[in-house]
Each structure stands twice: as structure tokens, then as C-alpha cells.
Design a protein around this motif. Structure first.
Motif, PDB file in Angstrom:
ATOM      1  N   LEU A  91       0.889  -0.957  -0.026  1.00  0.00           N
ATOM      2  CA  LEU A  91      -0.030   0.022  -0.022  1.00  0.00           C
ATOM      3  C   LEU A  91       0.703   1.304  -0.052  1.00  0.00           C
ATOM      4  N   LEU A  92       1.793   1.211   0.770  1.00  0.00           N
ATOM      5  CA  LEU A  92       2.784   2.569   0.930  1.00  0.00           C
ATOM      6  C   LEU A  92       3.416   2.633  -0.618  1.00  0.00           C
ATOM      7  N   ALA A  93       3.707   1.521  -1.368  1.00  0.00           N
ATOM      8  CA  ALA A  93       4.478   1.676  -2.483  1.00  0.00           C
ATOM      9  C   ALA A  93       3.324   1.974  -3.361  1.00  0.00           C
ATOM     10  N   ALA A  94       2.253   1.666  -3.380  1.00  0.00           N
ATOM     11  CA  ALA A  94       1.280   2.066  -4.332  1.00  0.00           C
ATOM     12  C   ALA A  94       0.898   3.661  -4.224  1.00  0.00           C
ATOM     13  N   ALA A  95       0.882   4.345  -2.947  1.00  0.00           N
ATOM     14  CA  ALA A  95       0.609   5.600  -2.738  1.00  0.00           C
ATOM     15  C   ALA A  95       1.957   6.284  -3.223  1.00  0.00           C
ATOM     16  N   HIS A 318      -5.754  -7.228 -13.648  1.00  0.00           N
ATOM     17  CA  HIS A 318      -4.804  -8.069 -12.581  1.00  0.00           C
ATOM     18  C   HIS A 318      -4.525  -6.907 -11.377  1.00  0.00           C
ATOM     19  N   GLY A 319      -4.787  -7.346 -10.329  1.00  0.00           N
ATOM     20  CA  GLY A 319      -4.650  -6.387  -9.217  1.00  0.00           C
ATOM     21  C   GLY A 319      -4.183  -7.163  -7.844  1.00  0.00           C
ATOM     22  N   VAL A 320      -4.024  -6.405  -6.881  1.00  0.00           N
ATOM     23  CA  VAL A 320      -3.975  -6.948  -5.300  1.00  0.00           C
ATOM     24  C   VAL A 320      -5.100  -6.669  -4.659  1.00  0.00           C
ATOM     25  N   ALA A 321      -5.384  -7.625  -3.798  1.00  0.00           N
ATOM     26  CA  ALA A 321      -6.667  -7.215  -3.015  1.00  0.00           C
ATOM     27  C   ALA A 321      -6.636  -7.192  -1.635  1.00  0.00           C
ATOM     28  N   PHE A 322      -7.142  -6.367  -1.007  1.00  0.00           N
ATOM     29  CA  PHE A 322      -6.930  -6.013   0.384  1.00  0.00           C
ATOM     30  C   PHE A 322      -8.304  -5.908   1.248  1.00  0.00           C
ATOM     31  N   TRP A 323      -8.321  -6.466   2.245  1.00  0.00           N
ATOM     32  CA  TRP A 323      -9.505  -6.573   3.184  1.00  0.00           C
ATOM     33  C   TRP A 323      -9.092  -6.456   4.615  1.00  0.00           C
ATOM     34  N   ALA A 328     -19.891 -10.999   8.806  1.00  0.00           N
ATOM     35  CA  ALA A 328     -20.337 -11.769   7.731  1.00  0.00           C
ATOM     36  C   ALA A 328     -20.126 -11.365   6.338  1.00  0.00           C
ATOM     37  N   THR A 329     -19.871  -9.801   6.333  1.00  0.00           N
ATOM     38  CA  THR A 329     -19.645  -9.084   4.842  1.00  0.00           C
ATOM     39  C   THR A 329     -18.366  -8.853   4.824  1.00  0.00           C
ATOM     40  N   ASP A 330     -17.795  -9.482   3.579  1.00  0.00           N
ATOM     41  CA  ASP A 330     -16.260  -9.599   3.509  1.00  0.00           C
ATOM     42  C   ASP A 330     -16.142  -8.581   2.128  1.00  0.00           C
ATOM     43  N   THR A 331     -15.564  -7.358   2.151  1.00  0.00           N
ATOM     44  CA  THR A 331     -15.282  -6.329   1.359  1.00  0.00           C
ATOM     45  C   THR A 331     -13.830  -6.178   1.090  1.00  0.00           C
ATOM     46  N   ARG A 332     -13.666  -6.507  -0.346  1.00  0.00           N
ATOM     47  CA  ARG A 332     -12.198  -6.345  -0.839  1.00  0.00           C
ATOM     48  C   ARG A 332     -11.976  -5.139  -1.846  1.00  0.00           C
ATOM     49  N   LEU A 333     -10.910  -4.618  -1.667  1.00  0.00           N
ATOM     50  CA  LEU A 333     -10.432  -3.446  -2.413  1.00  0.00           C
ATOM     51  C   LEU A 333      -9.271  -4.069  -3.478  1.00  0.00           C
ATOM     52  N   ILE A 334      -9.570  -4.025  -4.487  1.00  0.00           N
ATOM     53  CA  ILE A 334      -8.423  -4.274  -5.418  1.00  0.00           C
ATOM     54  C   ILE A 334      -7.991  -2.901  -6.264  1.00  0.00           C
ATOM     55  N   ILE A 335      -6.619  -2.902  -6.025  1.00  0.00           N
ATOM     56  CA  ILE A 335      -5.818  -1.986  -6.713  1.00  0.00           C
ATOM     57  C   ILE A 335      -4.682  -2.475  -7.595  1.00  0.00           C
ATOM     58  N   ARG A 341      -3.652   2.869  -8.906  1.00  0.00           N
ATOM     59  CA  ARG A 341      -5.112   3.388  -9.260  1.00  0.00           C
ATOM     60  C   ARG A 341      -6.067   2.116  -8.453  1.00  0.00           C
ATOM     61  N   PRO A 342      -7.235   2.632  -8.079  1.00  0.00           N
ATOM     62  CA  PRO A 342      -7.967   1.579  -7.439  1.00  0.00           C
ATOM     63  C   PRO A 342      -8.860   1.022  -8.745  1.00  0.00           C
ATOM     64  N   LEU A 343      -9.189  -0.216  -8.715  1.00  0.00           N
ATOM     65  CA  LEU A 343      -9.702  -0.874  -9.836  1.00  0.00           C
ATOM     66  C   LEU A 343     -11.059  -1.414  -9.640  1.00  0.00           C
ATOM     67  N   ALA A 344     -11.233  -1.742  -8.292  1.00  0.00           N
ATOM     68  CA  ALA A 344     -12.918  -2.236  -7.924  1.00  0.00           C
ATOM     69  C   ALA A 344     -12.853  -2.517  -6.345  1.00  0.00           C
ATOM     70  N   VAL A 345     -13.868  -2.555  -5.956  1.00  0.00           N
ATOM     71  CA  VAL A 345     -14.245  -3.108  -4.702  1.00  0.00           C
ATOM     72  C   VAL A 345     -15.263  -3.986  -4.833  1.00  0.00           C
TER      73      VAL A 345
END
Length: 376
Positions: A91-95, A318-323, A328-335, A341-345
Motif C-alpha cells: 500500500l505504501l508503494a502504491a501511494a 490484474h491487481g492486488v486485493a486488500f481486506w 459476515a460481509t467480506d469487502t475487498r479493495l482491488i488496486i 489506481r483503484p480498480l474495484a471494490v
């Protein structure tokens, strides 16, 4: 035997077993003995120089052994992946990549968004929200295509343009129940949990408020952060120092959940709330790159997990997912770590995909939006 011949023999002796034709149980002991033994001085040489030659000789043996060992490492099965970098480091490298790569400027910060969600219809809610025990009349999936135009200057109007909303019932029984209910048209566009009320059929445009906070229940709640409405001026004023930004996000949530019986000073937002705030601002709200980079740095300070290797979003990118743990709800951020750049959540409920928002494009532009005739 010359030293050259002896060194070659030693190099051959430390080859992997799979390269030696016969089995030789005593090979390892002979290698040790040869490496520790003193070499015979050559005729005509001064024996006083022997210690220096021994140092070189031992170094050559170690180097040769290291070379062969290196070959052994390279020859590992290719299916074994090394551990990925930590979530914090990624995340720090992406920032840094995102912030350093943002050299463009423009009149509007824009984003093209595509969303998908599943929902339940419980009847006409004009009279108020249904009780928690209300049984759904039918279930459906909803897709929404929207474009964001966030003006840099307060003299320009910012817009969210909803291009299309499509509802599909999930089963034949849901289809019949939809028809019995009068086949109601779609009423909202959901952008990662941010509900945009449709008072007019798409395509339609919603003018975004710079300073006024939405208070009426029937008004759209876009943009918002973890369900708390946030204005364009508030987003523009978010600090880019991670510590100050975390404090600002905490204050935003604490102010919205103030309680007379529980002082604000005694409460701290749980990590999943901060994670939700960050994903909302990164993916669906008009947060420019400097703020996005700061959000990544705040995220790096949370108890965050990351995917082992790369993942693909619903478009195959293609990206990396973070969560983080959210029950019960699993939310994943893909950058995209190459661009930051953010790709999806994506959101999953009990393991099933429940909704997602794709960022098709983000960036600055001087182009003025072409607005549809209808207004939200």
C-alpha cells in the motif's frame, strides 16, 4: 595432482546427488575433509606464502560451492511462489506511485463507474422504512453505469451522471412477484452502498453539493463515507498527512454517531468502519490522487490482509486485493500496484458475491460534461 585439477575435482564433488551416476554414501565426508585439508606446496614455491594461498583456495572452494548451491536454488520447482510483500509495504508503494505519477491537471476530476448489487423489494417505502422483520416480496440484481464530474473550482458545478440502471429478477418466482407488484421501475443507483435516488429515469444528472450536507431521508446520499454524507468541500479539505487524515475520518464518523450517553472522547471507530470510509472515497467519491495516496497510507496502518499474489476483477484486470475482518460481509479493495489506481471494490455476503463497483477510468480533464435533459 595440480591444484587446478584438485579444485575441479572438488567442484565436481559438490554437485547435486541427482547429477552423480552412482550412489556414494561417503561423498559428503570426503568433501569436508578436502575442504579442511592443507594443500601440498608445489615444488619451487616458498612455503611461507602457503597461508595466503590457503585463504584463496578456501575462498575458491566456498565460491564454487555457493555457485553450485545457487544453481540448485534456481532449479527449484517453478510452482513454488515466494511470499508476497506485506499489505503495508504494498500500500505504501502504491501511494508513492500514485502521487508521483499524478502530473496532470484539469478542470474536472472524472471517473467512469460500473456497479452491480443484489437487493430485496419489500413494497412501497414512501410511508417510511419497512420493519426489520419485513419479508421480501422478491429479490433482484441491479446494474448501474455512472460518470462522475467533480469540478476543481467552486465556480463550476459538479455532477454525477447516471447513464443507465437495469434490474433483473433472480428467479422465476421473483419475476412473478415483480409483475404482481406492478412491475415497478428501478428507483436507485447503488455505487458501493451509496444510494442515488432516481426521481427521473436515466440518463439523468445529479448536481453535487459543495457545502450543504444532505439531511432529508428521501434525498440521495451521494457521496458518502461509510454511510455518512460528505460534501465536495469536505473532501477537498481532507489532509494529505496520514495521521491528520485518520483523525478527520474519525471525526466524520463520530460526529454522525454522537450519543448523549457515550461521550465522543471515549469512542474509537472500529477498523472495518475506517476501511469502509477509505473504499468509498477511493472508488466512488471524487477524491483526487493526492487524497487517494493519503488514504492508502491510512489503510496501511490498519490490520489489513492482502491477497497471495494477484487477483482479477470482474473485467479480468490484474491487481492486488486488500481486506479487513468485517463479520459476515467480506469487502475487498482491488488496486493496480503498477499505477496505484483503484480498480474495484467487491462485497461478499456469507461467501456469495453480493455487489461490486468497477472503476473503468479516473483522471483529470478540461472537457465540459454533456448533460442529459433529466435531473435527479
Amino acid at each position: 595432482m595440480s591444484r587446478k585439477t584438485d579444485l575441479l575435482a572438488t567442484m565436481a564433488a559438490v554437485r547435486p546427488d541427482r547429477l552423480d551416476p552412482p550412489a556414494d554414501p561417503g561423498r559428503l565426508e570426503r568433501i569436508r575433509a578436502r575442504a579442511m585439508s592443507k594443500p601440498e606446496p608445489e615444488p619451487g614455491r616458498v612455503t611461507a606464502r602457503a597461508p595466503r594461498r590457503r585463504i584463496r583456495y578456501g575462498g575458491a572452494i566456498v565460491a564454487a560451492a555457493a555457485l553450485v548451491a545457487g544453481l540448485i536454488v534456481v532449479a527449484r520447482p517453478t510452482g513454488q511462489d515466494t511470499d508476497p510483500p506485506s499489505a503495508r509495504r504494498t500500500l505504501l508503494a502504491a501511494a508513492t506511485t500514485l502521487q508521483e505519477g499524478d502530473t496532470a491537471a484539469g478542470r474536472y476530476w472524472t471517473a467512469d463507474l460500473s456497479t452491480y448489487t443484489t437487493a430485496s423489494y419489500v413494497g412501497d417505502t414512501a410511508a417510511g422504512p419497512p420493519p426489520p422483520t419485513a419479508k421480501p416480496l422478491y429479490r433482484f440484481s441491479s446494474t448501474c453505469r455512472a460518470r462522475l464530474w467533480a469540478a476543481r473550482s467552486g465556480r463550476d458545478t459538479s455532477w454525477l451522471v447516471v447513464d443507465a440502471v437495469t434490474d433483473r429478477r433472480l428467479s422465476g418466482a421473483d419475476e412473478h412477484a415483480w409483475l404482481r407488484a406492478g412491475a415497478p421501475r428501478p428507483r436507485t443507483c447503488e455505487i458501493h452502498g451509496m444510494s442515488v435516488g432516481l426521481r427521473a429515469a436515466p440518463p439523468a444528472a445529479l448536481a453535487l453539493q459543495r457545502t450543504m450536507r444532505t439531511t432529508r431521508r428521501e434525498e440521495p446520499t451521494y457521496p458518502s463515507a461509510a454511510g455518512v454524507p460528505i460534501t465536495l468541500d469536505q473532501i477537498a479539505a481532507l489532509p494529505t498527512d496520514p495521521t491528520a487524515l485518520k483523525t478527520a475520518l474519525d471525526e466524520l464518523w463520530l460526529d454522525s454517531t454522537a450519543s448523549a450517553t457515550e461521550p465522543k472522547a471515549d469512542r474509537t471507530p472500529p477498523p472495518d468502519v475506517t476501511f469502509q470510509q477509505i473504499t468509498d472515497l477511493l472508488v466512488g467519491a471524487p477524491a483526487p490522487p493526492a487524497v487517494q495516496a493519503a488514504l492508502y497510507r491510512v489503510l496501511a496502518g490498519l490490520p489489513i490482509d492482502r491477497s497471495h499474489g494477484t487477483v482479477t476483477d470482474r473485467l479480468g484486470r490484474h491487481g492486488v486485493a486488500f481486506w479487513t475482518a468485517t463479520g459476515a460481509t467480506d469487502t475487498r479493495l482491488i488496486i493496480d500496484p503498477r499505477t496505484g489506481r483503484p480498480l474495484a471494490v467487491e462485497s461478499r455476503l456469507a461467501g456469495e458475491l453480493d455487489g461490486y463497483t468497477l472503476v473503468l477510468r479516473q483522471g483529470w480533464t478540461d472537457t465540459v460534461p454533456t448533460l442529459p435533459a433529466h435531473r435527479l
